[in-house]
Write an enzyme that holds these catalytic residues in place. Structure first.
Site, mmCIF file in Angstrom:
data_model
loop_
_atom_site.group_PDB
_atom_site.id
_atom_site.type_symbol
_atom_site.label_atom_id
_atom_site.label_comp_id
_atom_site.label_asym_id
_atom_site.label_seq_id
_atom_site.Cartn_x
_atom_site.Cartn_y
_atom_site.Cartn_z
ATOM 1 N N ASP A 1 -68.497 126.150 -39.015
ATOM 2 C CA ASP A 1 -69.715 125.609 -39.294
ATOM 3 C C ASP A 1 -70.902 126.403 -38.596
ATOM 4 O O ASP A 1 -70.642 127.173 -37.518
ATOM 5 C CB ASP A 1 -69.880 124.413 -38.718
ATOM 6 C CG ASP A 1 -71.124 123.371 -39.023
ATOM 7 O OD1 ASP A 1 -71.802 123.835 -40.108
ATOM 8 O OD2 ASP A 1 -71.431 122.711 -38.160
ATOM 9 N N LYS A 2 -72.209 126.257 -38.847
ATOM 10 C CA LYS A 2 -73.253 127.080 -38.087
ATOM 11 C C LYS A 2 -73.734 126.112 -37.071
ATOM 12 O O LYS A 2 -73.834 126.273 -35.838
ATOM 13 C CB LYS A 2 -74.323 127.673 -38.945
ATOM 14 C CG LYS A 2 -75.376 128.394 -38.274
ATOM 15 C CD LYS A 2 -76.455 128.894 -39.273
ATOM 16 C CE LYS A 2 -77.307 127.741 -39.785
ATOM 17 N NZ LYS A 2 -78.188 127.130 -38.690
ATOM 18 N N THR A 3 -74.434 125.146 -37.615
ATOM 19 C CA THR A 3 -75.223 124.239 -36.848
ATOM 20 C C THR A 3 -74.575 123.495 -35.798
ATOM 21 O O THR A 3 -73.583 122.724 -35.902
ATOM 22 C CB THR A 3 -76.436 123.208 -37.576
ATOM 23 O OG1 THR A 3 -77.112 124.121 -38.525
ATOM 24 C CG2 THR A 3 -77.183 122.404 -36.622
ATOM 25 N N THR B 1 -72.212 127.105 -44.149
ATOM 26 C CA THR B 1 -73.531 126.525 -43.634
ATOM 27 C C THR B 1 -74.235 125.808 -45.044
ATOM 28 O O THR B 1 -74.023 126.314 -46.188
ATOM 29 C CB THR B 1 -74.338 127.472 -43.252
ATOM 30 O OG1 THR B 1 -75.852 126.594 -42.573
ATOM 31 C CG2 THR B 1 -74.905 128.637 -43.918
ATOM 32 N N GLY B 2 -74.919 125.056 -44.753
ATOM 33 C CA GLY B 2 -76.021 124.367 -45.923
ATOM 34 C C GLY B 2 -77.318 125.080 -45.943
ATOM 35 O O GLY B 2 -78.217 124.751 -46.776
ATOM 36 N N ASP C 1 -68.357 120.706 -35.472
ATOM 37 C CA ASP C 1 -68.897 119.803 -34.352
ATOM 38 C C ASP C 1 -69.308 118.372 -35.181
ATOM 39 O O ASP C 1 -69.560 117.509 -33.956
ATOM 40 C CB ASP C 1 -70.361 120.539 -33.485
ATOM 41 C CG ASP C 1 -71.535 120.574 -34.582
ATOM 42 O OD1 ASP C 1 -71.265 120.740 -35.409
ATOM 43 O OD2 ASP C 1 -72.392 120.166 -33.931
ATOM 44 N N ASP D 1 -67.914 117.882 -40.816
ATOM 45 C CA ASP D 1 -67.103 119.129 -40.973
ATOM 46 C C ASP D 1 -65.638 118.480 -40.872
ATOM 47 O O ASP D 1 -64.820 119.399 -40.778
ATOM 48 C CB ASP D 1 -67.310 119.817 -39.479
ATOM 49 C CG ASP D 1 -68.560 120.357 -39.675
ATOM 50 O OD1 ASP D 1 -69.383 121.083 -40.498
ATOM 51 O OD2 ASP D 1 -69.478 120.496 -38.531
#
Length: 1312
Positions: free
Chosen positions: A449-451, A739-740, A923, A927
């Protein structure tokens, strides 16, 4: 909206015990056709009051009795008792027996134990398997019972915690009502309870009233989802206005209808209906879930809706994912099956050999048995089972139990590693399982994931675009673009507002700032606010702290506050703002709030402004908002100009990696809103499919929007992310970012975090690249265009990677693919329409993505993330059967697919294949599906709570901690478990193989070489510790080297430590040592000589100078008596001692790379225990026949005679061990070294790189650990050229020795 299909539960407010005709208290049962209901009432009976409510035409009677949930007496609902314990006193034994013997290994040994109980079948005694099996089973049961005992204690503490329930006086007077103290387990559906500040919520309840203004209360849900920020909950206005004290509470009446219990923590549907009134929807805002803690609220009143096992947290906890099994265990299981087949084959061969030998050798001329270990009557029917019992221990009985112990120790080292400890937040590495330790050493694909995973999830508001201008937040430093300072813009707007003459641009800026301050679900936390003097006001106000589940919303509201649009208070139906430091606050009435969801990707609010306007404010992702804007022809020139500038600005913001949101608005008239509000009210009171219904109704309103502006928020990368991704790339781990965010933002973040290199070739899969025009009406046409793009991209990929069309040499070009989620949705839709779970187009796309160096997936929903991970995992699983286990594209690049002959040859030679292990990192709660879909899930303990870390297999605090977790602990665990399993299989073959070899000297009669209890004690006492030590403490390379040279991680990916070829080698080594352990003593003790005619049975027994050896006197003689029985013991003792030394020396010293004091201590302890056993056991030996049938042994006092008087005993033992180790182990390592010299020459041209000199910088001393790391990094840079040895483990082991890189037991040298 019709209630004809409502399914759920219904009950009435107020709770009160009413007296029936018999004088007994009753709660009231469900009325026919009324769904679930609990009749309640104060002075008014529930039945009478019910006549005033709308009744559904049809309902369903719902009840849960699963998981031992008990219905409350006189109620269809379960009581509030919870039980996390798995067993009761009655169920523990039968359930544990069922669990323990659901394991195939335990069933196998149970069958062996049953065979041993059959007379004349077992040559090893009747209880030698059942007792060790019972020991291991009992140990497992005791461990389960111990854990369950503490669960029972925790359950008792929670179930008996005090709760205050409303007790309505029997005289029916509400004023005489009181609060009664009861246990938590005695709360029932329909009970009204009181909760005070900092008390935990004992049931799922609906808030009826709060001591705070407007029925507002605050809860902390860290026990539910790990989020520590406060969440606002609010009672309905109708209940909050009606209930002020205990008297008004006791006299309040209403009916509540809710959905059936579910484990969904984030959704709740229902409605409340007062007598003669319309239905009022119940949403998650009114629900307090069990386990939450009330904060910043003196007290609340609430009514219980879900109790005990039907509460959301309890139902959510009973949906565990299926267990994950490591790849190494799959291989081990196959090997054990192979061993079992070999065992049965060996038993069949032994039975046949005995039958052939028995016909001419068993009986003498007088009809008596020729040898002492034979019977008069041969029982051929049971002979096969005799051999099965004799050879059963080829399969290790304690393999999986011992492995669990080893893995627990490995997890202890992970959790106490300071390199993975976040001192700032006091968060160490956590392991929720120990079964996947070795998988951490074989990862090839990382889905991140990114954020919050790659970034800090600390949102900083930077820019916004409005009225044709790009405006900087006051905290944003000056930029080189055309952006202007926000503080100056606000001063200009304030001046215009003070004069009452706002320009069109100023009015648009004002409306945009209002939308930032109004369109959100943020809660002001006044308890954490600080007093500050407002510089532009004479009054003292508070610097308000805002709380929200979304960090983006908090950043936006903070930015509005900094720009003097201060959100001060949230009331039940309005929001209070202070605009530009005006002396009076403005109240904006909140008419409707439509929450953000991952499917809608937008949020909308409807407000009535102070000037009477009804304003729809919508914010969301750019692609969602742009689809819902009005036509350009309806815009004024200034609006059209501002729209064009805003679209240019958000493209620039996205290119910088900033998170963007668009804001739109629409002015509604009274009639339009009233008509829509009626539809929305029906949708919000729907019990079934409420979310879909609301989304459909909201779609009718969220159209024809006018673009207000855009915001840009920065989410900074975590420290060490670019370096970590580069090292993962060097370790041959392909990183995918899911990512979104929009494509431009994702690409920019990819460049920032080093996912995209300067020379990367980027291929983008989106509507534009596929030439898909808008929302195509034909999915088949869209898929055809996607297929064309995939084919051309594959050709481009092949040309980028190949030096020439027919050359197997590959370019070192970096290829990255960017995929948009909507394209994946189209492929899903097409596959569903054609009833094909995965068509050729999807498979081609997966093959391309798997072959690429990195992948970025943007605009992906949580469900799409999980779907993609599962698809890649399944595709890799299919490709795992191919040599190399790689993508077909990579196989073609490397010279084409293997021929049939090559496949057969690879199978026969047992060549290792790629692991194909996937790892998910995230996180947030969104996810979790991705983490559960991957082979290994890693949760980041970030600012989105603990939901991901709790659901994951392992959790860490920072993304950069993946390096020590994978490169160090993962690789060590893989090496340790591999060596442990190999050593366990080896020691069983080495020891129990002697039984098979010995059959050549006993006519294949199934006679055991060893005494039964000494035989049974082998796995427990004499060979278990060495393999467990290497499983816990083995380090083939030092931590500093592994972190400095990520290429060494490929060792596990390529299955170099554990594959069929290596396992066969270890098993053959075990059989060779077994043969040596029998053959050498037989040679030295006359096992190959004929008996002399003058031999006498009365010759001294123990190895005299007489030419007739004890071997011939006993096993090869025709006599019988005590000599035969005592002679088998010394010969077995020689072989037994040799096998104990073989297992100890080979595992602890020859195969181990870091020999510590623990190795010496365990080696010495193992041999001492063996000697002490022999001394003690020989003196407590019971007469033969005590344990059942005659065993053919006489033990009493013989061991001391052997070791004290017979020098030949020790000479034969030492000679046997030396010959076995020199001929096999040392010789094998010599040929391995010779093979390296042949392939690479003398050190493969590495002798110049072997010695590396690193001095201190500026004369400062260099830490020993850092010095070793620097040396390793410098040496790794030289590991290129004709002989690339960067991942050559044996050379790095030599390098460490040459540079004196030391490794201690639990931590490396110089590591604090």
């Amino acid at each position: 909206m019709s209630d004809t299909k409502l399914v759920g539960r219904r009950f009435y407010v107020n709770y009160g015990a009413r007296t029936n005709a018999n004088g007994r208290s009753e709660r009231g049962l469900p009325q026919s056709g009324a769904g679930e209901s609990t009749g309640v009432g104060g002075s008014t009976g529930a039945g009478g009051g019910a006549q005033q409510f709308d009744q559904p035409k049809r309902g369903s009677f719902f009840s849960i009795f699963s998981r031992s949930a008990k219905p409350a007496r006189g109620s269809p609902f379960v009581d509030n008792t919870v039980r996390t314990a798995r067993f009761t006193v009655v169920s523990f034994l039968p359930m544990q027996l069922l669990i323990q013997f659901s394991k195939v290994a335990n069933v196998y040994f149970l069958l062996i134990s049953a065979l041993q109980l059959i007379p004349t079948v077992s040559p090893t005694g009747q209880f030698t398997t059942i007792l060790p099996l019972s020991f291991f089973v009992v140990v497992s049961m005791v461990k389960e019972g111990y854990d369950d005992y503490f669960r029972h204690k925790q359950d008792a503490a929670e179930n008996n915690s005090p709760v205050y329930r409303l007790h309505v006086s029997k005289d029916g007077n509400p004023a005489n009502s009181s609060w009664e103290k009861i246990s938590c387990k005695n709360v029932h559906v329909g009970d009204i309870i009181r909760i005070k500040d900092r008390e935990f919520v004992p049931v799922d309840l609906i808030v009826l009233s709060s001591s705070n203004t407007g029925g507002v209360c605050f809860v902390e849900t860290s026990n539910l989802d790990g989020e520590t920020n406060l969440k606002q909950r609010q009672a309905l206005k109708c209940t909050s206005d009606s209930i002020h004290d205990i008297s008004s509470l006791a006299s309040y009446h209403a009916m509540i209808h809710t959905e059936s219990p579910s484990g969904d923590l984030y959704n709740f549907d229902g409605y409340l209906q007062e007598p003669g009134a319309s239905k009022t929807p119940l949403t998650p805002i009114q629900l307090l879930q069990r386990g939450a803690t009330l904060r910043n609220t003196h007290e609340i009143y609430g009514i219980a809706v879900y109790t005990g096992e039907e509460s959301k947290i309890r139902m959510n906890s009973y949906t565990p994912p299926s267990a994950k099994m490591p790849h190494l265990q799959h291989v081990t299981n196959k090997v054990i099956i192979l061993i079992l087949v070999g065992l049965l084959l060996l038993s069949a061969v032994g039975s046949l050999a005995y039958i052939l030998w028995d016909r001419g050798e068993r009986l003498q001329s007088n009809g008596e048995p020729r040898h002492w270990y034979l019977t008069v009557q041969s029982n051929y029917s049971l002979l096969f089972f005799t051999f099965v019992v004799l050879f059963n221990a080829f399969i290790p009985i304690a393999l999986y139990v011992s492995m669990e112990v080893v893995k627990v120790v490995q997890v202890y080292f992970m959790m106490n590693d300071l390199d993975m400890y976040d001192a700032e937040r006091d968060i160490p590495c956590q392991a929720n399982t120990s079964s996947l330790n070795e998988e951490l050493g074989q990862v090839q694909y990382v889905f991140s994931d990114k954020t919050g995973t790659l970034t800090e999830n600390v949102m900083e508001f930077r820019l916004f675009s409005v009225a044709g201008s790009s405006v900087r937040h006051p905290s944003c430093p000056p930029r080189e673009d055309d952006s202007i300072d926000g503080s100056k813009v606000m001063q200009s707007v304030a001046t215009g507002m003070a004069r009452g003459a706002l320009t069109e641009d100023h009015q648009q800026i004002h409306e945009f700032m209002l939308s930032m301050a109004l369109c959100h679900a943020v809660v002001p936390d006044l308890s954490q606010s600080t007093d500050l003097s407002t510089p532009n006001s004479s009054n003292s106000s508070k610097q308000i702290i805002y709380q929200s589940a979304s960090a983006d919303e908090v950043a936006i509201v903070n930015a509005a506050r900094d720009l003097q649009y201060v959100y001060k208070e949230r009331r039940p139906s309005s929001i209070i703002l202070n605009i530009l430091n005006q002396p009076s606050d403005a109240e904006y009435s909140l008419l409707t709030l439509i929450d953000f969801t991952s499917d809608r990707k937008r949020m909308s609010t409807v407000y009535r402004y102070p000037d009477g306007r009804i304003m729809l404010l919508t914010k969301g992702a750019d692609n969602v908002i742009l689809e819902r804007l009005c036509q350009d022809s309806l815009l004024t020139p200034s609006q059209l100009s501002a729209k064009k500038k805003t679209l240019l600005d958000i493209t620039g913001y996205a290119n910088e990696g900033l998170r963007t949101l668009l804001y739109g608005y629409r002015i509604l008239n009274e009639q339009e809103y009233a008509s829509w509000a009626q539809k929305y009210a029906e949708a919000t009171t729907s019990i079934t499919n409420r979310a879909e219904t609301i989304a459909h109704v909201a779609e009718e309103l969220e159209r024809g929007l006018v673009l207000l502006g855009a915001t840009a928020i920065e989410d900074r990368l975590q420290d060490g992310v670019p370096e970590t991704i580069e090292n993962l790339r060097r370790a041959n781990i392909r990183v995918w970012m899911l990512t979104g965010d929009k494509t431009e933002t994702a690409i920019n973040i990819g460049r920032t975090c080093n996912l995209i290199k300067k020379d990367s070739h980027i291929m983008v899969l989106n509507d534009e690249s596929c030439k898909i025009k808008g929302r195509s009406s034909s999915t088949a046409d869209d898929v055809a265009l996607i297929r064309t793009w995939i084919d051309s991209s594959i050709d481009q990929f092949m040309s980028l990677k190949r030096v020439s069309p027919k050359s197997p040499i590959l370019r070192n070009s970096h290829v990255l693919v960017v995929v948009e989620g909507r394209l994946l949705s189209r492929l899903e839709k097409h596959a569903g329409a054609t009833d094909n779970a995965q068509d050729a187009t999807t498979e081609k796309l997966l093959d391309l993505l798997i072959a690429c160096d990195n992948v970025i997936c943007c605009r992906f929903s949580p469900a799409q993330k999980a779907l993609l991970v599962r698809a890649v995992k399944n595709r890799l699983s299919k490709q795992h059967s191919l040599p190399g286990g790689s993508s077909p594209l990579l196989t073609e690049l490397q010279g084409g697919g293997p021929s049939t002959w090559k496949r057969v040859l690879d199978t026969l030679l047992l060549r290792p294949r790629q692991s194909g292990v996937t790892l998910g990192v995230g996180d947030g709660a969104n996810d979790i599906p991705m983490l559960l879909s991957a082979h290994v899930g890693i949760g980041i303990t970030g600012r989105e709570g603990l939901a991901a870390s709790r659901a994951s297999d392992y959790s860490i605090a920072k993304f950069r901690f993946l390096q020590p977790l994978l490169f160090v602990h993962g690789r060590w665990s893989y090496q340790r478990i591999s060596l442990f399993v190999l050593g366990t299989l080896y020691k069983n073959f080495c020891f129990y193989g002697t039984q098979a070899v010995f059959q050549f000297w006993c006519g294949f009669s199934g006679t055991s070489l060893f005494e039964q209890w000494t035989l049974a004690s082998n796995n427990v006492l004499f060979t278990s510790l060495p393999v467990m030590v290497v499983g816990m403490f083995e380090k083939d390379l030092n931590r500093s080297t592994l972190l400095a040279v990520p290429e060494l991680y490929r060792y596990g990916q390529e299955n170099k430590a554990f594959n069929f070829r290596i396992q066969i080698r270890w098993l053959l080594q075990g059989m060779f040592h077994a043969i040596i352990s029998v053959l050498i003593p037989a040679i030295f003790y006359g096992g190959f000589y004929r008996s002399t005619p003058g031999g006498s049975l009365t010759t001294p027994l123990f190895f005299s100078a007489n030419t007739t050896s004890w071997f011939q006197q006993t096993l090869l003689s025709d006599g019988s008596g005590e000599y035969q029985e005592t002679a088998l013991y010394p010969f077995g003792t020689v072989s037994y001692t040799a096998t104990v030394l073989f297992c100890t020396i080979k595992v602890l010293y020859i195969e181990s790379h870091n020999i510590t004091f623990v190795h010496h201590a365990v080696g010495a302890l193992t041999f001492i225990v063996w000697v002490l056993w022999q001394f003690i056991y020989s003196y407590i030996w019971a007469p033969k026949g005590f344990f059942g049938a005659d065993t053919g042994y006489e033990y009493s006092g013989l061991y001391f005679t052997i070791v004290h008087t017979q020098l030949r005993f020790w000479m034969v033992v030492i000679l046997t061990v030396v010959i076995g180790l020199v001929c096999e182990d040392i010789g094998l390592k010599f040929f391995e070294l010779l093979s390296q010299l042949v392939r690479h020459g003398f050190w493969g041209g590495r002798q110049d790189s072997a010695v590396v000199d690193v001095g201190g910088q500026g004369g400062m001393p260099v830490d020993e650990y850092e010095l070793a790391s620097q040396k390793a990094r410098i040496a790794a840079k030289n590991a290129m050229g004709e002989h690339n040895w960067a991942n050559d483990v044996s050379w790095w082991q030599f390098w460490e020795k040459q540079h004196g890189v030391r490794s201690s037991l639990a931590k490396d040298a110089a590591q604090a």
